[in-house]
Design a protein around this motif. Structure first.
Motif, PDB file in Angstrom:
ATOM      1  N   HIS A  31       0.813  -1.207   0.000  1.00  0.00           N
ATOM      2  CA  HIS A  31       0.000   0.000   0.000  1.00  0.00           C
ATOM      3  C   HIS A  31       0.856   1.272   0.000  1.00  0.00           C
ATOM      4  CE1 HIS A  31      -3.826  -1.985   0.422  1.00  0.00           C
ATOM      5  NE2 HIS A  31      -3.277  -2.789   1.301  1.00  0.00           N
ATOM      6  N   LYS A  48      -3.752   5.070   4.213  1.00  0.00           N
ATOM      7  CA  LYS A  48      -4.008   3.640   4.344  1.00  0.00           C
ATOM      8  C   LYS A  48      -5.429   3.434   4.816  1.00  0.00           C
ATOM      9  CE  LYS A  48       0.461   1.841   5.055  1.00  0.00           C
ATOM     10  NZ  LYS A  48       1.136   0.708   5.528  1.00  0.00           N
ATOM     11  N   ARG A  49      -6.025   2.386   4.316  1.00  0.00           N
ATOM     12  CA  ARG A  49      -7.366   2.042   4.736  1.00  0.00           C
ATOM     13  C   ARG A  49      -7.315   1.280   6.045  1.00  0.00           C
ATOM     14  NH1 ARG A  49      -8.485  -1.285  -0.059  1.00  0.00           N
ATOM     15  NH2 ARG A  49      -8.951  -2.693   1.629  1.00  0.00           N
ATOM     16  N   CYS A  50      -8.387   1.335   6.747  1.00  0.00           N
ATOM     17  CA  CYS A  50      -8.531   0.527   7.956  1.00  0.00           C
ATOM     18  C   CYS A  50      -9.098  -0.817   7.510  1.00  0.00           C
ATOM     19  CB  CYS A  50      -9.472   1.225   8.927  1.00  0.00           C
ATOM     20  SG  CYS A  50      -9.747   0.287  10.420  1.00  0.00           S
ATOM     21  N   ASP A  51      -8.224  -1.777   7.304  1.00  0.00           N
ATOM     22  CA  ASP A  51      -8.686  -3.093   6.898  1.00  0.00           C
ATOM     23  C   ASP A  51      -8.024  -4.140   7.779  1.00  0.00           C
ATOM     24  OD1 ASP A  51      -6.131  -3.003   5.923  1.00  0.00           O
ATOM     25  OD2 ASP A  51      -6.627  -3.562   3.882  1.00  0.00           O
ATOM     26  N   ASN A  52      -8.001  -5.377   7.332  1.00  0.00           N
ATOM     27  CA  ASN A  52      -7.425  -6.463   8.115  1.00  0.00           C
ATOM     28  C   ASN A  52      -5.943  -6.200   8.329  1.00  0.00           C
ATOM     29  OD1 ASN A  52      -6.545  -8.845   9.230  1.00  0.00           O
ATOM     30  ND2 ASN A  52      -7.546 -10.148   7.709  1.00  0.00           N
ATOM     31  N   HIS A  79      -3.009  -8.242   6.737  1.00  0.00           N
ATOM     32  CA  HIS A  79      -2.556  -8.039   5.363  1.00  0.00           C
ATOM     33  C   HIS A  79      -1.277  -7.217   5.332  1.00  0.00           C
ATOM     34  CE1 HIS A  79      -6.914  -8.557   3.743  1.00  0.00           C
ATOM     35  NE2 HIS A  79      -6.371  -9.703   4.056  1.00  0.00           N
ATOM     36  N   HIS A  80      -0.969  -6.548   6.455  1.00  0.00           N
ATOM     37  CA  HIS A  80       0.166  -5.636   6.506  1.00  0.00           C
ATOM     38  C   HIS A  80       1.243  -6.049   7.500  1.00  0.00           C
ATOM     39  CE1 HIS A  80      -2.362  -2.959   4.170  1.00  0.00           C
ATOM     40  NE2 HIS A  80      -3.323  -3.178   5.058  1.00  0.00           N
ATOM     41  N   TYR A  86      -1.075  -1.483  14.433  1.00  0.00           N
ATOM     42  CA  TYR A  86      -1.644  -1.070  13.145  1.00  0.00           C
ATOM     43  C   TYR A  86      -3.066  -0.547  13.331  1.00  0.00           C
ATOM     44  CZ  TYR A  86      -3.337  -1.291   8.352  1.00  0.00           C
ATOM     45  OH  TYR A  86      -3.878  -0.970   7.141  1.00  0.00           O
ATOM     46  N   TYR A  93      -4.136   3.180  12.292  1.00  0.00           N
ATOM     47  CA  TYR A  93      -4.925   3.429  11.082  1.00  0.00           C
ATOM     48  C   TYR A  93      -6.430   3.288  11.253  1.00  0.00           C
ATOM     49  CZ  TYR A  93      -0.425   3.346   8.869  1.00  0.00           C
ATOM     50  OH  TYR A  93       0.873   3.628   8.530  1.00  0.00           O
ATOM     51  N   CYS A  94      -6.884   2.857  12.415  1.00  0.00           N
ATOM     52  CA  CYS A  94      -8.325   2.685  12.649  1.00  0.00           C
ATOM     53  C   CYS A  94      -8.737   3.434  13.910  1.00  0.00           C
ATOM     54  CB  CYS A  94      -8.665   1.209  12.791  1.00  0.00           C
ATOM     55  SG  CYS A  94      -8.099   0.178  11.443  1.00  0.00           S
ATOM     56  N   GLN A 141     -13.034  -2.285  16.026  1.00  0.00           N
ATOM     57  CA  GLN A 141     -11.955  -2.807  15.190  1.00  0.00           C
ATOM     58  C   GLN A 141     -10.789  -3.270  16.055  1.00  0.00           C
ATOM     59  OE1 GLN A 141     -12.134  -3.203  11.929  1.00  0.00           O
ATOM     60  NE2 GLN A 141     -10.037  -3.805  11.523  1.00  0.00           N
TER      61      GLN A 141
END
Length: 161
Positions: free
Chosen positions: A20, A34-38, A41-42, A52, A56-57, A67
């Protein structure tokens, strides 16, 4: 403290090496975040995933950061997190039912006696008023807010039916 600093340094290094962050050569990449995702993945470890999520969340409102719950409070176990969240959802539904039973039903009973209606008819009537009230107030606000508000209010009224 030194171990936490080492974990944070490792997670920052991993975050710099994620796919990303390779968007810097794209035209609008400076505006992207950056998106707030799983987090997995990072990053690889649970501590890095917690870092993380906190980075980011961010929590914007509410009591819990939903989250962060599975990644920080429960040690990265999604099965436990899903169970806790389902129990929380059931508790919220029970509390909502209790509030309606304690506060709304007695008011409806008094209003039905004042209007000399049966409780069933009063329930249906006041339910219809309560269901339509947000539409009425949004139409009034749209009519007042802009020069073309009446057209918007008419479109909202016909579109919601």
């Amino acid at each position: 403290v030194a171990a936490n600093a080492a974990v944070e340094a490792k997670s920052k290094q991993r975050l710099r090496n994620t796919p990303h962050t390779t968007l810097s050569d794209k035209p609008l990449a400076k505006n992207l975040q950056k998106r707030c995702d799983n987090p997995y993945h990072h990053v690889a470890t649970a501590a890095e995933a917690c870092h993380y999520v906190h980075t980011y969340c961010p929590q914007s409102s509410g009591i819990f950061n939903y989250q962060a719950l599975p990644y920080c409070a429960l040690g990265g176990s999604p099965a436990i997190a899903v169970t806790v969240l389902i129990v929380w959802l059931v508790a919220l539904c029970i509390w909502l039912g209790m509030a309606a039973d304690l506060f709304l039903c007695p008011c409806l009973t008094v209003m039905s006696k004042m209007c000399k209606m049966s409780e069933n008819v009063a329930g249906l009537t006041f339910l219809a008023f309560g269901n339509g009230a947000p539409d009425i107030f949004s139409q009034i606000a749209a009519s007042i807010a802009s020069p073309h508000g009446a057209e918007m209010a008419l479109g909202e009224m016909l579109g919601s039916s």
